[in-house]
Design an enzyme around this catalytic site. Structure first.
Site, mmCIF file in Angstrom:
data_model
loop_
_atom_site.group_PDB
_atom_site.id
_atom_site.type_symbol
_atom_site.label_atom_id
_atom_site.label_comp_id
_atom_site.label_asym_id
_atom_site.label_seq_id
_atom_site.Cartn_x
_atom_site.Cartn_y
_atom_site.Cartn_z
ATOM 1 N N ASP A 1 -14.043 87.156 -8.590
ATOM 2 C CA ASP A 1 -15.284 86.537 -9.062
ATOM 3 C C ASP A 1 -15.826 87.437 -10.169
ATOM 4 O OD1 ASP A 1 -17.861 85.681 -9.547
ATOM 5 O OD2 ASP A 1 -18.376 85.389 -7.440
ATOM 6 N N LYS B 1 -22.200 83.167 -16.694
ATOM 7 C CA LYS B 1 -23.146 84.086 -17.330
ATOM 8 C C LYS B 1 -22.806 84.375 -18.787
ATOM 9 C CE LYS B 1 -24.704 86.250 -13.006
ATOM 10 N NZ LYS B 1 -26.060 85.678 -12.934
ATOM 11 N N TYR C 1 -21.886 87.972 -3.349
ATOM 12 C CA TYR C 1 -22.520 86.703 -3.704
ATOM 13 C C TYR C 1 -21.574 85.916 -4.593
ATOM 14 C CZ TYR C 1 -25.826 83.243 -5.387
ATOM 15 O OH TYR C 1 -26.440 82.053 -5.685
#
Length: 426
Positions: free
Chosen positions: A233, A261, A149
């Site tokens: 990522d 995040k 993702y």
């Protein structure tokens, strides 16, 4: 702790607010995450390792805003930094001293970072990483891994396992997919398409699946040999599995890396970091205008978010802070393993640094299919049972742990987990 039943009534304040949400939001949700209906509630506030709903119920929080609250809710240093910056101004669009300081901190902390660009979301960062790779190489194709993702933009959705409704079919012509941890197959795919590949994008830890020894090394070698940009990522792994993220944990330095995040202390903040020659494509002052990649965002480098990011890094980088975070997380992982073993449930507990994942399946933990096989029915029952007992989790994802969690939180969590398994499996 009382057992959860399907007849547990919704409390008045939460049920009223949930009804209001349904009237103005699709599905009554902010995004794609929905709590189990039997325990759905509305959050009022947070403090440390806990959040509280509008009815006053307390929950030990392992969702942590989907990861950003790595120093807990309302950490005094973050609150103080926000209060100070609020008095100085919350948005300028142009450079601020706060944004520059935060960028410096990232460059100092991230192995691949010679330059950084700040964005407001992780999806923006992965989008720009792909765009920069295309501009730098003159090639169009990107290779990603099935089940990974990388955000919600069109180029990230193919092969993610998420719904691709609304994405143009033409996108598929520029994307290749491979199987995470399949070294031989991935290298063969890269070799066969090297002249057209701009980049390979990978999560150092894909969802909860750790890299097989040699996998990331193989990606680094083959992409270097063919002049392909290697993108890590690090939305999940950045500052969570190691103070240098997946790069520090595994000793592999990519060309570009994306962050979000944990770096923003709970505010909308993300970043793209990497080699200066690649990042120069994002400079409107570069000499070769044909290679200029336009990038803009009204709130990019927002000083309020940058202030929260600096304060968060201050906490994480205090001597012993990250070691303590790892110890608490290991206490959780070991305890989850013990409870599952005592209950005779087929499962595995994975995780590094400040996170843990429960796979309700057996098999090779390096194989993404093992995570995909995790018993969805049992997982859903456990989710509801845990939340009903005051432990906020999202078991299909992972347990996120913060510096605010302590031994008592972990022990209470493990008690609730044991009760939840007993109830969900009877």
């Amino acid at each position: 702790m009382t057992a959860l039943t399907e007849t547990t009534p919704s409390t008045t304040a939460s049920s009223e607010l949930i009804s209001r949400a349904h009237r103005v939001m699709p599905g009554g949700l902010l995004g794609s995450y929905a709590m189990p209906p039997a325990v759905e509630t509305v959050i009022s506030h947070g403090d440390g390792s806990r959040i509280f709903d509008v009815d006053g119920k307390s929950y030990i929080d392992y969702i942590l805003g989907s990861g950003p609250m790595i120093v807990g809710h309302c950490h005094p240093r973050v609150v103080a930094a926000l209060a100070k910056q609020t008095r100085r101004g919350t948005q300028f669009y142009t450079l601020s001293d706060t944004a520059i300081e935060f960028a410096e901190r990232l460059v100092d902390s991230i192995p691949c970072a010679e330059h950084v660009k700040l964005t407001s979301s992780g999806a923006e960062s992965t989008f720009y990483a792909m765009r920069v790779s295309r501009a730098a190489t003159g090639r169009d194709k990107i290779l990603k891994f099935k089940g990974a993702y990388h955000g919600h933009h069109d180029y990230a959705m193919t092969g993610s396992g998420m719904s691709t409704a609304g994405t143009p079919s033409a996108i598929d012509q520029t994307l290749l997919t491979a199987t995470y941890n399949d070294i031989e197959g991935t290298v063969a795919t890269i070799e066969a398409n090297a002249s057209e590949l701009a980049a390979v994008i990978v999560e150092p830890i894909q969802r909860s699946t750790p890299p097989r020894p040699g996998f990331l090394e193989a990606l680094r070698e083959v992409t270097t040999r063919h002049g392909i940009v290697l993108i890590f990522d690090e939305m999940v792994t950045g500052f969570r599995v190691h103070l240098e993220g997946g790069q520090g944990l595994y000793g592999i330095t990519p060309d570009l890396a994306t962050y979000g995040k944990a770096i923003g202390g709970g505010l909308a903040l993300a970043a793209l970091a990497g080699r200066a020659d690649l990042m120069d494509h994002l400079s409107p002052r570069r000499q070769d205008k044909s290679g200029y990649v336009y990038m803009s965002g009204t709130l990019n480098g927002n000083p309020l978010a940058a202030a929260a990011g600096i304060a968060t890094l201050d906490v994480l980088q205090e001597p012993g802070a990250f070691t303590r975070l790892e110890e608490i997380s290991q206490r959780l992982r070991s305890g989850l393993e013990r409870v599952l073993g005592d209950a005779g449930v087929t499962a595995q507990v994975l995780g590094q640094g400040a996170m843990a994942a429960v796979l309700l399946a057996e098999g090779d933990p390096h194989d993404p299919l093992t995570a995909a096989a995790s018993d969805p029915a049992l997982r859903a029952k456990l989710d509801a049972e845990m939340i009903g007992r005051g432990i906020l989790v999202n078991l299909p994802a992972k347990f996120y742990v913060s510096t605010a969690h302590n031994e008592n939180d972990i022990d209470e969590t493990l008690t609730a987990f044991a009760e939840s398994i007993a109830s969900a499996t009877k």
